[in-house]
Write a protein that holds these residues in place. Structure first.
Motif, PDB file in Angstrom:
ATOM      1  N   TYR A 156     -11.850  -5.582  13.574  1.00 34.06           N
ATOM      2  CA  TYR A 156     -13.199  -5.878  13.089  1.00 34.06           C
ATOM      3  C   TYR A 156     -13.396  -7.385  13.233  1.00 34.06           C
ATOM      4  CZ  TYR A 156     -17.311  -6.259  10.169  1.00 34.06           C
ATOM      5  OH  TYR A 156     -18.579  -6.518   9.707  1.00 34.06           O
ATOM      6  N   LEU A 165      -6.348  -3.611  11.244  1.00 30.90           N
ATOM      7  CA  LEU A 165      -5.921  -2.555  10.332  1.00 30.90           C
ATOM      8  C   LEU A 165      -4.968  -1.623  11.060  1.00 30.90           C
ATOM      9  CD1 LEU A 165      -6.346  -0.962   7.619  1.00 30.90           C
ATOM     10  CD2 LEU A 165      -8.082   0.329   8.860  1.00 30.90           C
ATOM     11  N   TYR A 217     -11.712   0.884  17.227  1.00 31.96           N
ATOM     12  CA  TYR A 217     -10.650   1.736  16.696  1.00 31.96           C
ATOM     13  C   TYR A 217      -9.817   2.228  17.864  1.00 31.96           C
ATOM     14  CZ  TYR A 217      -8.346   5.993  15.088  1.00 31.96           C
ATOM     15  OH  TYR A 217      -7.418   6.964  14.821  1.00 31.96           O
ATOM     16  N   THR A 252       0.813  -1.224   0.000  1.00 27.82           N
ATOM     17  CA  THR A 252       0.000   0.000   0.000  1.00 27.82           C
ATOM     18  C   THR A 252       0.846   1.274   0.000  1.00 27.82           C
ATOM     19  OG1 THR A 252      -0.158   0.195   2.412  1.00 27.82           O
ATOM     20  CG2 THR A 252      -1.815  -1.189   1.284  1.00 27.82           C
ATOM     21  N   PHE A 307      -1.537   1.870   4.724  1.00 26.02           N
ATOM     22  CA  PHE A 307      -2.142   1.054   5.777  1.00 26.02           C
ATOM     23  C   PHE A 307      -1.633  -0.370   5.657  1.00 26.02           C
ATOM     24  CE2 PHE A 307      -4.963   0.481   2.172  1.00 26.02           C
ATOM     25  CZ  PHE A 307      -5.332  -0.847   2.228  1.00 26.02           C
ATOM     26  N   LEU A 361      -3.343  -4.315   6.401  1.00 23.00           N
ATOM     27  CA  LEU A 361      -4.562  -5.037   6.748  1.00 23.00           C
ATOM     28  C   LEU A 361      -4.235  -6.520   6.847  1.00 23.00           C
ATOM     29  CD1 LEU A 361      -7.647  -4.945   7.226  1.00 23.00           C
ATOM     30  CD2 LEU A 361      -7.922  -5.296   4.756  1.00 23.00           C
ATOM     31  N   TYR A 362      -4.588  -7.113   7.984  1.00 28.86           N
ATOM     32  CA  TYR A 362      -4.248  -8.504   8.269  1.00 28.86           C
ATOM     33  C   TYR A 362      -5.476  -9.222   8.798  1.00 28.86           C
ATOM     34  CZ  TYR A 362       0.262  -6.311   8.005  1.00 28.86           C
ATOM     35  OH  TYR A 362       1.352  -5.591   7.565  1.00 28.86           O
ATOM     36  N   LYS A 363      -5.606 -10.491   8.431  1.00 34.29           N
ATOM     37  CA  LYS A 363      -6.686 -11.320   8.960  1.00 34.29           C
ATOM     38  C   LYS A 363      -6.069 -12.223  10.016  1.00 34.29           C
ATOM     39  CE  LYS A 363     -10.210 -14.713   7.782  1.00 34.29           C
ATOM     40  NZ  LYS A 363     -10.696 -15.623   6.739  1.00 34.29           N
ATOM     41  N   GLU A 366      -4.575   1.257  15.467  1.00 35.97           N
ATOM     42  CA  GLU A 366      -4.891  -0.145  15.206  1.00 35.97           C
ATOM     43  C   GLU A 366      -6.399  -0.314  15.354  1.00 35.97           C
ATOM     44  OE1 GLU A 366      -3.556  -4.685  16.534  1.00 35.97           O
ATOM     45  OE2 GLU A 366      -2.689  -2.960  17.553  1.00 35.97           O
ATOM     46  N   SER A 367      -6.986  -1.002  14.409  1.00 38.37           N
ATOM     47  CA  SER A 367      -8.422  -1.246  14.436  1.00 38.37           C
ATOM     48  C   SER A 367      -8.682  -2.740  14.349  1.00 38.37           C
ATOM     49  CB  SER A 367      -9.117  -0.552  13.268  1.00 38.37           C
ATOM     50  OG  SER A 367      -8.959   0.845  13.355  1.00 38.37           O
ATOM     51  N   LEU A 410     -10.219  -8.911  11.476  1.00 29.97           N
ATOM     52  CA  LEU A 410      -9.350  -8.086  10.657  1.00 29.97           C
ATOM     53  C   LEU A 410      -8.649  -7.103  11.573  1.00 29.97           C
ATOM     54  CD1 LEU A 410     -11.648  -7.218   7.614  1.00 29.97           C
ATOM     55  CD2 LEU A 410      -9.821  -8.933   7.727  1.00 29.97           C
TER      56      LEU A 410
END
Length: 175
Positions: A81, A127, A105, A50, A54, A56-58, A78-79, A125
């Motif tokens: 979900y 972020l 968040y 990116t 950012f 993004l990791y699962k 860090e967020s 997730l």
């Protein structure tokens, strides 16, 4: 709110006239990059991919997984979900039970922690913004935790992770 007013978008970063073919696709059946008995991490969008915008990791946590103790980051937010299952999330003040569809968040400097206290796995997730090279962290955190001491502390600082380890500090399980 009137939509005719000037909106504050970030400055343009692409200056071409026709766009480019540069999207990245990751099929759902791609194996995670990091796997252990306690869970796995899939790299959906890395800092490199990116351009630092950012990461993004699962994350998948097995039943009764410790997750991460109370910590904060100085350089990034860090967020979380929740995709499936339940995850205990510490928001710096209290523990909350995150369920499918819930979102937390945490701005830079915000205390947070997470753990799976259920008998079922959880999928989420994570972020990070702006992006940071978190891959080494995910790949080596278990090994570095086993080593402990100064080596662990330097590893954490290198990865913008500042853990509270004083017994008086709030920590998972000490609500």
């Amino acid at each position: 709110m009137s939509y005719w007013e000037q909106l504050d978008y970030p400055a343009a970063r692409y200056h071409g006239d026709k766009g480019e073919v540069n999207a990245s696709f990751r099929p759902a059946d791609t194996p995670p990059e990091v796997s252990s008995p306690g869970g796995s991490t899939a790299y959906l969008a890395t800092n490199e991919m990116t351009g630092g915008e950012f990461g993004l990791y699962k994350g998948e946590l097995a039943a009764r997984s410790a997750g991460a103790k109370t910590h904060f980051h100085r350089a990034m937010s860090e967020s979380f979900y929740i995709l499936s299952g339940e995850l205990e999330l510490y928001n710096g003040e209290k523990w909350l039970t995150g369920r499918t569809g819930d979102f937390l968040y945490v701005p830079a400097g915000g205390l947070h922690a997470f753990k799976n206290v259920t008998d079922e796995p959880v999928s989420m997730l994570m972020l990070f913004a702006p992006g940071a090279p978190r891959e080494e962290y995910f790949e080596r955190v278990a090994e570095m935790t086993r080593r402990g001491g100064g080596e662990l502390e330097r590893f954490r600082v290198r990865h913008d992770s500042y853990f509270l380890e004083n017994p008086e500090d709030p920590a998972p399980g000490k609500e």
